[in-house]
Motif scaffolding. Sequence first.
Motif, short mmCIF file in Angstrom:
data_model
loop_
_atom_site.label_atom_id
_atom_site.label_comp_id
_atom_site.label_asym_id
_atom_site.label_seq_id
_atom_site.Cartn_x
_atom_site.Cartn_y
_atom_site.Cartn_z
N ARG A 163 0.96 -0.74 0.34
CA ARG A 163 0.01 -0.16 -0.56
C ARG A 163 1.05 1.14 -0.28
O ARG A 163 1.98 0.97 0.36
N VAL A 164 0.25 2.66 -1.26
CA VAL A 164 1.07 3.61 -0.64
C VAL A 164 0.45 4.19 -0.53
O VAL A 164 -1.00 4.71 -1.57
N CYS A 165 0.46 5.69 0.27
CA CYS A 165 0.29 6.13 0.07
C CYS A 165 0.83 7.26 -0.38
O CYS A 165 1.99 7.92 0.38
N ILE A 166 -0.20 8.50 -0.94
CA ILE A 166 0.66 10.33 -1.43
C ILE A 166 -0.72 10.92 -0.72
O ILE A 166 -2.06 10.84 -0.44
N ALA A 167 -0.35 12.03 -0.80
CA ALA A 167 -0.88 13.12 0.70
C ALA A 167 -1.32 13.27 -0.44
O ALA A 167 -1.14 13.85 -1.72
N ALA A 168 -2.24 14.79 -0.15
CA ALA A 168 -2.70 15.73 -1.09
C ALA A 168 -2.03 17.20 -1.67
O ALA A 168 -2.28 17.03 -2.90
N ASP A 169 -0.98 16.65 -1.30
CA ASP A 169 0.52 17.64 -1.50
C ASP A 169 1.23 16.80 -2.53
O ASP A 169 2.12 17.91 -3.33
N GLY A 170 1.06 15.87 -2.90
CA GLY A 170 1.91 15.15 -3.79
C GLY A 170 2.97 14.56 -3.02
O GLY A 170 3.75 14.10 -3.73
N SER A 171 3.12 14.93 -1.97
CA SER A 171 4.30 13.61 -0.96
C SER A 171 3.71 12.55 -0.30
O SER A 171 2.45 12.14 -0.55
N GLU A 172 4.85 11.53 -0.59
CA GLU A 172 4.97 10.87 0.22
C GLU A 172 3.91 10.62 1.43
O GLU A 172 4.45 11.18 2.33
N CYS A 173 3.66 10.01 2.67
CA CYS A 173 2.56 9.11 3.22
C CYS A 173 3.06 8.18 4.16
O CYS A 173 2.23 7.45 4.97
N GLY A 174 3.99 7.25 3.55
CA GLY A 174 4.65 5.83 4.01
C GLY A 174 3.55 5.08 2.91
O GLY A 174 2.92 4.97 2.13
N LEU A 175 4.19 3.68 3.19
CA LEU A 175 3.56 2.94 2.27
C LEU A 175 4.05 1.22 3.53
O LEU A 175 4.43 1.21 4.94
N TYR A 176 3.58 0.14 3.30
CA TYR A 176 3.24 -0.88 4.22
C TYR A 176 3.04 -1.51 2.91
O TYR A 176 2.75 -2.18 2.37
N TYR A 177 3.74 -2.90 3.87
CA TYR A 177 4.16 -4.22 2.82
C TYR A 177 3.20 -5.45 3.60
O TYR A 177 3.67 -6.11 5.25
N SER A 178 2.17 -6.14 3.25
CA SER A 178 1.73 -7.42 3.96
C SER A 178 2.02 -9.19 2.51
O SER A 178 2.79 -8.17 1.66
N PRO A 179 3.03 -9.43 3.41
CA PRO A 179 2.07 -10.41 4.79
C PRO A 179 2.85 -10.11 5.76
O PRO A 179 3.01 -10.45 7.02
N GLU A 180 4.11 -9.37 5.66
CA GLU A 180 5.31 -8.94 6.63
C GLU A 180 4.99 -7.86 7.83
O GLU A 180 5.06 -7.92 9.16
N GLY A 181 4.02 -7.36 7.33
CA GLY A 181 3.39 -5.78 8.09
C GLY A 181 4.72 -5.02 8.55
O GLY A 181 4.49 -4.05 9.80
N ASN A 227 5.94 -2.07 7.33
CA ASN A 227 5.86 -0.07 7.91
C ASN A 227 7.13 0.55 6.79
O ASN A 227 7.97 0.19 8.24
N SER A 228 6.96 1.68 6.59
CA SER A 228 8.08 2.52 6.05
C SER A 228 7.65 3.74 5.22
O SER A 228 6.20 4.10 4.91
N GLY A 229 8.55 4.89 5.52
CA GLY A 229 8.40 5.62 5.09
C GLY A 229 10.04 7.15 5.06
O GLY A 229 10.89 6.13 5.69
N GLY A 230 9.47 7.74 4.37
CA GLY A 230 10.93 9.29 4.20
C GLY A 230 12.05 8.07 3.03
O GLY A 230 13.79 9.09 3.77
N TYR A 231 12.15 7.06 2.90
CA TYR A 231 12.61 6.89 2.07
C TYR A 231 13.02 6.18 0.47
O TYR A 231 11.90 6.29 0.28
N GLY A 232 13.59 6.25 -0.12
CA GLY A 232 14.00 6.10 -1.64
C GLY A 232 13.17 7.34 -2.36
O GLY A 232 13.30 8.79 -1.60
N GLU A 233 12.75 7.26 -3.89
CA GLU A 233 12.53 8.52 -4.31
C GLU A 233 10.84 7.56 -5.25
O GLU A 233 10.94 7.19 -5.83
#
Length: 285
Positions: A102-120, A122-128
Motif C-alpha cells: 500500500r502506497v500512501c500519497i498526501a494531498a500535496d503529492g508527497s509520500e505518507c508511507g508504505l505498508y507491505y503485507s504479509p510482513e506487516g 511499515n516504512s516512509g521517508g526513504y527512496g524516491e
Amino acid sequence: MGDSQGIRNGPNALALAAALIAAALIGTNAKAQGGSGYFRYADARLALKHAVAVSEEPTDRADERRTLVFLSAEPLDAAAIAAAFDAADAVRDQKPAGGYVRVCIAADGSECGLYYSPEGFNSGGYGELSLQRNEPAHIAGRWLLAKGDFLGTPYDYDLRFDTPIVPAPGSDLPAGGGAPGAAYNAWLDALAKGDVAALRRMGGEDARWRFPDDDPGTVKESLKSLRDGEPLRAQISRGRQHADQAVLWVEGVDRDDIRRRGRVLMRRSAAGWQHVESDLDSVDE
C-alpha cells in the motif's frame, strides 16, 4: 505492380502507417495501466502486476485527503475497496496471493508511507517518489528504493502505478447528515446519559456483547470505553450514503474537553440507523 507500389507509397500508405502507429501506442498505454515492479523483504519477493487506487478522507479537510494505491500480484476488487469504510481492511479480506503493497500519497503529492503485507512492514521517508500524474481521477508514478535495511533485514522495491482513482459510491446526504446524522447524535445523547436500553437499540450487533442484561460490570466498562474519544454532540459537515451504509464527517468536543474530528460509519437495519464504528482523532483548537 504499379498499382501495388502506389498503395505502398501514396496517401493510403501514410494513413495505414499512422493507424498502425496509433494502434501500437494504444497497446503500449494499455500495458502501462495498472501496476508493475516488485517489493523484496529479506528472501521474500512480491512481483507486482496490478494496482488499484482510492481516495481516503480521514476528515472533511481537503489538505488531509490521501490517495491510497494498492499493488498486488493478482487483480483486486476495486469497487469493494472504494466502498469500504477502511480500504486496507477490504484488501486484507480479499487475501491476495503473496500479499500486497500500500502506497500512501498526501494531498500535496508527497509520500505518507508504505505498508507491505504479509510482513506487516511499515516504512516512509526513504527512496524516491516521482509522480507523472496526480489528479482527482488518476494517479501515476514510481517509488524506487535501491537498497534499504531494517534492523539488519535488507529490503528494496520498485513500485510503478498508473491507474484511475476509483471514487467511493453513493450520494451526498443533506446538511447535518440527514437521518443517519440524527441517529448518530441520538446515540451520542444516549451514551452521555448512560441510557443502556437506547444504546442496545442503536448500537448495532456489538450492543449484544457490550451491554448484556446479566453483567453490569461489562456494561460499565463498555460505557467508559465508548465515551472515550466520542464527542458529546457532533457537528456533521457532510455525509455520503450507499445503500444501507452511510459515512458521516463529524467534529465535536468530548467529555474531557478534547476536540475530535473524523468519520463515523452508520448502518441501516430494521431497527433504523445504527452506529457501527468511529474513526476520530484529537485535533488542536
